[in-house]
Motif scaffolding. Structure first.
Motif, PDB file in Angstrom:
ATOM      1  N   GLY A  28     -30.512 -58.172 -30.488  1.00 15.14           N
ATOM      2  CA  GLY A  28     -31.558 -57.083 -31.157  1.00 15.14           C
ATOM      3  C   GLY A  28     -31.922 -56.520 -30.311  1.00 15.14           C
ATOM      4  O   GLY A  28     -31.521 -55.932 -29.625  1.00 15.14           O
ATOM      5  N   VAL A  29     -31.946 -54.765 -30.921  1.00 17.73           N
ATOM      6  CA  VAL A  29     -31.902 -53.857 -30.182  1.00 17.73           C
ATOM      7  C   VAL A  29     -32.746 -53.040 -30.098  1.00 17.73           C
ATOM      8  O   VAL A  29     -33.170 -52.567 -31.726  1.00 17.73           O
ATOM      9  N   ILE A  30     -33.852 -52.422 -29.140  1.00 18.18           N
ATOM     10  CA  ILE A  30     -34.698 -51.564 -29.103  1.00 18.18           C
ATOM     11  C   ILE A  30     -34.350 -50.568 -28.330  1.00 18.18           C
ATOM     12  O   ILE A  30     -33.720 -50.247 -27.399  1.00 18.18           O
ATOM     13  N   GLY A  31     -34.380 -49.407 -29.208  1.00 22.00           N
ATOM     14  CA  GLY A  31     -33.773 -48.129 -29.064  1.00 22.00           C
ATOM     15  C   GLY A  31     -32.401 -48.000 -29.441  1.00 22.00           C
ATOM     16  O   GLY A  31     -31.353 -48.360 -28.898  1.00 22.00           O
ATOM     17  N   GLY A  82     -30.223 -57.638 -35.403  1.00 19.49           N
ATOM     18  CA  GLY A  82     -31.781 -55.853 -35.704  1.00 19.49           C
ATOM     19  C   GLY A  82     -30.967 -54.908 -35.110  1.00 19.49           C
ATOM     20  O   GLY A  82     -31.005 -55.064 -33.873  1.00 19.49           O
ATOM     21  N   ILE A  83     -31.686 -53.648 -35.226  1.00 19.25           N
ATOM     22  CA  ILE A  83     -32.029 -53.031 -35.002  1.00 19.25           C
ATOM     23  C   ILE A  83     -33.931 -52.873 -35.618  1.00 19.25           C
ATOM     24  O   ILE A  83     -33.509 -51.768 -35.801  1.00 19.25           O
ATOM     25  N   ALA A  84     -34.158 -51.977 -33.533  1.00 20.26           N
ATOM     26  CA  ALA A  84     -35.653 -51.516 -34.012  1.00 20.26           C
ATOM     27  C   ALA A  84     -35.493 -49.880 -33.597  1.00 20.26           C
ATOM     28  O   ALA A  84     -35.253 -49.743 -31.888  1.00 20.26           O
ATOM     29  N   ASP A  85     -36.317 -49.527 -33.431  1.00 27.09           N
ATOM     30  CA  ASP A  85     -36.247 -48.065 -33.537  1.00 27.09           C
ATOM     31  C   ASP A  85     -37.387 -46.995 -34.434  1.00 27.09           C
ATOM     32  O   ASP A  85     -37.478 -47.498 -35.682  1.00 27.09           O
ATOM     33  N   LEU A  86     -38.211 -46.171 -33.572  1.00 23.06           N
ATOM     34  CA  LEU A  86     -39.681 -45.392 -34.301  1.00 23.06           C
ATOM     35  C   LEU A  86     -39.069 -44.600 -34.899  1.00 23.06           C
ATOM     36  O   LEU A  86     -39.668 -44.338 -35.956  1.00 23.06           O
ATOM     37  N   ALA A  88     -28.836 -54.179 -44.492  1.00 23.38           N
ATOM     38  CA  ALA A  88     -29.423 -55.269 -45.020  1.00 23.38           C
ATOM     39  C   ALA A  88     -31.467 -54.885 -44.614  1.00 23.38           C
ATOM     40  O   ALA A  88     -31.489 -54.695 -43.730  1.00 23.38           O
ATOM     41  N   ALA A  89     -31.494 -56.189 -45.875  1.00 22.29           N
ATOM     42  CA  ALA A  89     -32.904 -55.442 -45.828  1.00 22.29           C
ATOM     43  C   ALA A  89     -33.892 -56.614 -45.258  1.00 22.29           C
ATOM     44  O   ALA A  89     -34.933 -55.799 -45.283  1.00 22.29           O
ATOM     45  N   SER A  90     -33.565 -57.233 -44.631  1.00 20.93           N
ATOM     46  CA  SER A  90     -34.187 -57.670 -43.514  1.00 20.93           C
ATOM     47  C   SER A  90     -33.363 -59.049 -42.259  1.00 20.93           C
ATOM     48  O   SER A  90     -32.108 -58.832 -42.301  1.00 20.93           O
ATOM     49  N   ILE A  91     -33.775 -59.013 -41.616  1.00 21.04           N
ATOM     50  CA  ILE A  91     -33.356 -59.728 -40.424  1.00 21.04           C
ATOM     51  C   ILE A  91     -32.628 -60.774 -40.935  1.00 21.04           C
ATOM     52  O   ILE A  91     -31.713 -61.142 -40.666  1.00 21.04           O
ATOM     53  N   ASP A  92     -33.302 -61.751 -41.620  1.00 16.59           N
ATOM     54  CA  ASP A  92     -32.748 -63.100 -42.019  1.00 16.59           C
ATOM     55  C   ASP A  92     -30.999 -62.906 -42.937  1.00 16.59           C
ATOM     56  O   ASP A  92     -30.177 -63.370 -43.292  1.00 16.59           O
ATOM     57  N   GLU A  93     -31.738 -61.776 -43.754  1.00 16.34           N
ATOM     58  CA  GLU A  93     -30.365 -61.250 -44.789  1.00 16.34           C
ATOM     59  C   GLU A  93     -28.999 -60.930 -43.927  1.00 16.34           C
ATOM     60  O   GLU A  93     -27.856 -61.150 -44.153  1.00 16.34           O
ATOM     61  N   HIS A 116     -30.061 -55.412 -39.778  1.00 14.29           N
ATOM     62  CA  HIS A 116     -30.985 -55.108 -40.257  1.00 14.29           C
ATOM     63  C   HIS A 116     -31.716 -53.583 -38.631  1.00 14.29           C
ATOM     64  O   HIS A 116     -31.815 -54.437 -37.489  1.00 14.29           O
ATOM     65  N   LEU A 117     -31.866 -52.143 -39.496  1.00 12.19           N
ATOM     66  CA  LEU A 117     -32.674 -51.273 -39.360  1.00 12.19           C
ATOM     67  C   LEU A 117     -34.326 -51.071 -39.675  1.00 12.19           C
ATOM     68  O   LEU A 117     -34.759 -51.288 -40.450  1.00 12.19           O
TER      69      LEU A 117
END
Length: 132
Positions: free
Chosen positions: A18-21, A43-47, A68-73, A81-82
């Motif tokens: 998982g990447v944040i940023g 997954g990638i999380a970004d503001l 992907a609509a979700s992490i599980d997908e 998933h973004l």
């Protein structure tokens, strides 16, 4: 034995990342993912999703690769998933390693501490967070 050989051994059971940023530093890592065996960027999380999408496009990621609509997908399909929700990314039990690349030291500390609480390994790109 080198790291590449070790990653090849994981091709059927990749490390789930998982990447944040997804800014400058995050995008540099993300650009390498398609050429790195044994790694699944789940997954990638970004503001700023618009900025993240621009950076993903800039480094050559096709839209369907991170749709992907979700992490599980993403886990089921081998895609990414973004999302803006870093907490869900950190808390997901399937994520093995979190890469913190926001460049925001106070936020990086919060992300790392949350990851530790969830038993995750952390790669800290936001080096100034060490001072906090």
């Amino acid at each position: 034995m080198n790291l590449y050989t070790k990653l090849l051994e994981r091709k059927d059971k990749p490390l789930r990342i998982g990447v944040i940023g997804a800014g400058k530093f995050g995008a540099m890592y993300i650009a390498q993912v398609p050429r790195t065996p044994g790694v699944h960027l789940v997954g990638i999380a970004d503001l700023s999703l618009d900025s993240a999408r621009r950076n993903l496009d800039r480094v050559g990621w096709a839209t369907e690769r991170y749709a992907a609509a979700s992490i599980d997908e993403a886990l089921r399909k081998g895609t990414t998933h973004l999302s803006e929700d870093w907490e869900a990314l950190v808390a997901h039990p399937a994520i093995d390693i979190l890469i913190e690349s926001t460049g925001n030291p106070p936020a990086a500390v919060e992300h790392a501490l949350a990851a530790f609480r969830h038993g995750k390994h952390v790669v800290m790109v936001t080096v100034e967070a060490d001072a906090f």
